[in-house]
Scaffold this active site. Sequence first.
Site, PDB file in Angstrom:
ATOM      1  N   ASN A   1       0.869  -1.176   0.000  1.00 39.63           N
ATOM      2  CA  ASN A   1       0.000   0.000   0.000  1.00 39.63           C
ATOM      3  C   ASN A   1       0.908   1.228   0.000  1.00 39.63           C
ATOM      4  O   ASN A   1       1.517   1.558   1.016  1.00 39.63           O
ATOM      5  CB  ASN A   1      -0.894  -0.032   1.257  1.00 39.63           C
ATOM      6  CG  ASN A   1      -1.725   1.236   1.391  1.00 39.63           C
ATOM      7  OD1 ASN A   1      -1.784   2.067   0.489  1.00 39.63           O
ATOM      8  ND2 ASN A   1      -2.374   1.384   2.542  1.00 39.63           N
TER       9      ASN A   1
ATOM     10  N   LYS B   1       0.150   4.271  -0.256  1.00 42.36           N
ATOM     11  CA  LYS B   1      -0.466   5.463   0.358  1.00 42.36           C
ATOM     12  C   LYS B   1      -0.210   6.687  -0.537  1.00 42.36           C
ATOM     13  O   LYS B   1      -0.192   6.547  -1.755  1.00 42.36           O
ATOM     14  CB  LYS B   1       0.037   5.647   1.794  1.00 42.36           C
ATOM     15  CG  LYS B   1      -0.151   4.361   2.613  1.00 42.36           C
ATOM     16  CD  LYS B   1       0.059   4.548   4.087  1.00 42.36           C
ATOM     17  CE  LYS B   1      -0.155   3.206   4.806  1.00 42.36           C
ATOM     18  NZ  LYS B   1       0.016   3.290   6.256  1.00 42.36           N
TER      19      LYS B   1
ATOM     20  N   HIS C   1      -9.461   1.263   5.078  1.00 42.02           N
ATOM     21  CA  HIS C   1      -8.182   1.447   5.771  1.00 42.02           C
ATOM     22  C   HIS C   1      -8.376   2.406   6.944  1.00 42.02           C
ATOM     23  O   HIS C   1      -9.161   3.343   6.861  1.00 42.02           O
ATOM     24  CB  HIS C   1      -7.133   1.997   4.792  1.00 42.02           C
ATOM     25  CG  HIS C   1      -5.749   1.936   5.354  1.00 42.02           C
ATOM     26  ND1 HIS C   1      -5.282   2.861   6.270  1.00 42.02           N
ATOM     27  CD2 HIS C   1      -4.753   1.054   5.171  1.00 42.02           C
ATOM     28  CE1 HIS C   1      -4.044   2.533   6.610  1.00 42.02           C
ATOM     29  NE2 HIS C   1      -3.698   1.449   5.955  1.00 42.02           N
TER      30      HIS C   1
ATOM     31  N   GLU D   1      -6.688   4.767   8.010  1.00 42.69           N
ATOM     32  CA  GLU D   1      -6.451   6.189   7.702  1.00 42.69           C
ATOM     33  C   GLU D   1      -7.675   6.812   7.052  1.00 42.69           C
ATOM     34  O   GLU D   1      -7.960   7.993   7.228  1.00 42.69           O
ATOM     35  CB  GLU D   1      -5.198   6.324   6.816  1.00 42.69           C
ATOM     36  CG  GLU D   1      -3.927   6.080   7.639  1.00 42.69           C
ATOM     37  CD  GLU D   1      -2.771   5.473   6.874  1.00 42.69           C
ATOM     38  OE1 GLU D   1      -2.775   5.498   5.627  1.00 42.69           O
ATOM     39  OE2 GLU D   1      -1.841   4.960   7.542  1.00 42.69           O
TER      40      GLU D   1
ATOM     41  N   GLU E   1      -5.201  -4.872  10.648  1.00 42.33           N
ATOM     42  CA  GLU E   1      -4.201  -3.825  10.830  1.00 42.33           C
ATOM     43  C   GLU E   1      -4.460  -3.087  12.143  1.00 42.33           C
ATOM     44  O   GLU E   1      -5.258  -2.139  12.178  1.00 42.33           O
ATOM     45  CB  GLU E   1      -4.269  -2.820   9.671  1.00 42.33           C
ATOM     46  CG  GLU E   1      -3.921  -3.412   8.324  1.00 42.33           C
ATOM     47  CD  GLU E   1      -3.302  -2.367   7.400  1.00 42.33           C
ATOM     48  OE1 GLU E   1      -2.224  -2.651   6.868  1.00 42.33           O
ATOM     49  OE2 GLU E   1      -3.887  -1.289   7.229  1.00 42.33           O
TER      50      GLU E   1
ATOM     51  N   GLY F   1       2.801   2.296  10.855  1.00 42.06           N
ATOM     52  CA  GLY F   1       3.763   3.378  10.727  1.00 42.06           C
ATOM     53  C   GLY F   1       4.501   3.718  12.006  1.00 42.06           C
ATOM     54  O   GLY F   1       5.159   4.750  12.102  1.00 42.06           O
TER      55      GLY F   1
ATOM     56  N   SER G   1       3.718  -2.127  10.336  1.00 41.40           N
ATOM     57  CA  SER G   1       5.170  -2.205  10.535  1.00 41.40           C
ATOM     58  C   SER G   1       5.764  -3.541  10.117  1.00 41.40           C
ATOM     59  O   SER G   1       6.666  -4.069  10.784  1.00 41.40           O
ATOM     60  CB  SER G   1       5.532  -1.883  11.993  1.00 41.40           C
ATOM     61  OG  SER G   1       5.130  -0.566  12.319  1.00 41.40           O
TER      62      SER G   1
ATOM     63  N   GLY H   1       3.023  -1.137   4.268  1.00 42.84           N
ATOM     64  CA  GLY H   1       3.043   0.292   3.963  1.00 42.84           C
ATOM     65  C   GLY H   1       4.462   0.743   3.654  1.00 42.84           C
ATOM     66  O   GLY H   1       4.987   0.502   2.565  1.00 42.84           O
ATOM     67  N   GLY H   2       5.093   1.362   4.642  1.00 42.76           N
ATOM     68  CA  GLY H   2       6.415   1.969   4.448  1.00 42.76           C
ATOM     69  C   GLY H   2       7.432   1.088   3.731  1.00 42.76           C
ATOM     70  O   GLY H   2       8.113   1.551   2.805  1.00 42.76           O
TER      71      GLY H   2
END
Length: 257
Positions: free
Chosen positions: A9, A11, A95, A97, A167, A173, A213, A234-235
């Site tokens: 993802n 983002k 999600h 967010e 999640e 994050g 993470s 993600g990251g």
Amino acid sequence: MRKPIIAGNWKMHKTVREAIELVNGLKRNFFDEMEIDIVVCPPYTALSEVGEIIQDSQIRLGAQDMHWEERGAFTGEISPLMLKDLGVEYVIIGHSERRQFFGETNETVNKKVKSALKHKLIPIVCVGETLVERERGDTFSVVREHIENALVGVVIEKPRDLVVAYEPVWAIGTGVNATPEQAEEVQGYIRELLMNLFGEEIAEGIRIQYGGSVRPDNIEELINEKNIDGALVGGASLDLNSFTEIIRRVETAIRKH
Ligand code: 13P
């Protein structure tokens, strides 16, 4: 055994040029048939270019959200027809967010899931508790509420029509992932909830991802858990080497079984 599914993802990251560079790298790294489904979810602006690059590869295209209507006066929104038009096959829905910053509710998630299925898009439905909810001892009730409300009235024909992503918000994050035991505890519970909704046979085949993470150094112990069938990254999916390494480690882990 359920086929693992690893999704990136991205983002709100990557210009078109940066997206092209990343996905070209991924494509070079994964030319073999693998026993893993790999999905990338770039921002809308890069879907078209990324989709063209991965057309002849085993990497699949996903979007990060969508509206439930096919068209209409909904400024700024993107419809399932528009996603289909670009070769999108998966769509992340609900999600945290979106829930936290953009007013997403279980009710809108439900409308989006139904619409995605109607258009033959595979929803990746995100659920998970906040830190306050976990500390209050509400993890199971929050996850139950997410799953039951997001999936009320949803009919699926086969397990591969739906992906669920657990999640925990406190792990997103933050660099603090859920331990394999923590994730497995909730994901086993999610599978029970899916059994109540869809029956044992279908629920046994639905892939449940863990997200929060995920990195090369923790994916292996996570993927070894019974009800962790992949990851929503993600990251670490923004970097060619770390996303590649995550996939390679999943490959290694499943070969051992
Ligand atoms: P991180 O991997 O950056 O924690 O993000 C997880 C996530 O939200 C994926 O959807």
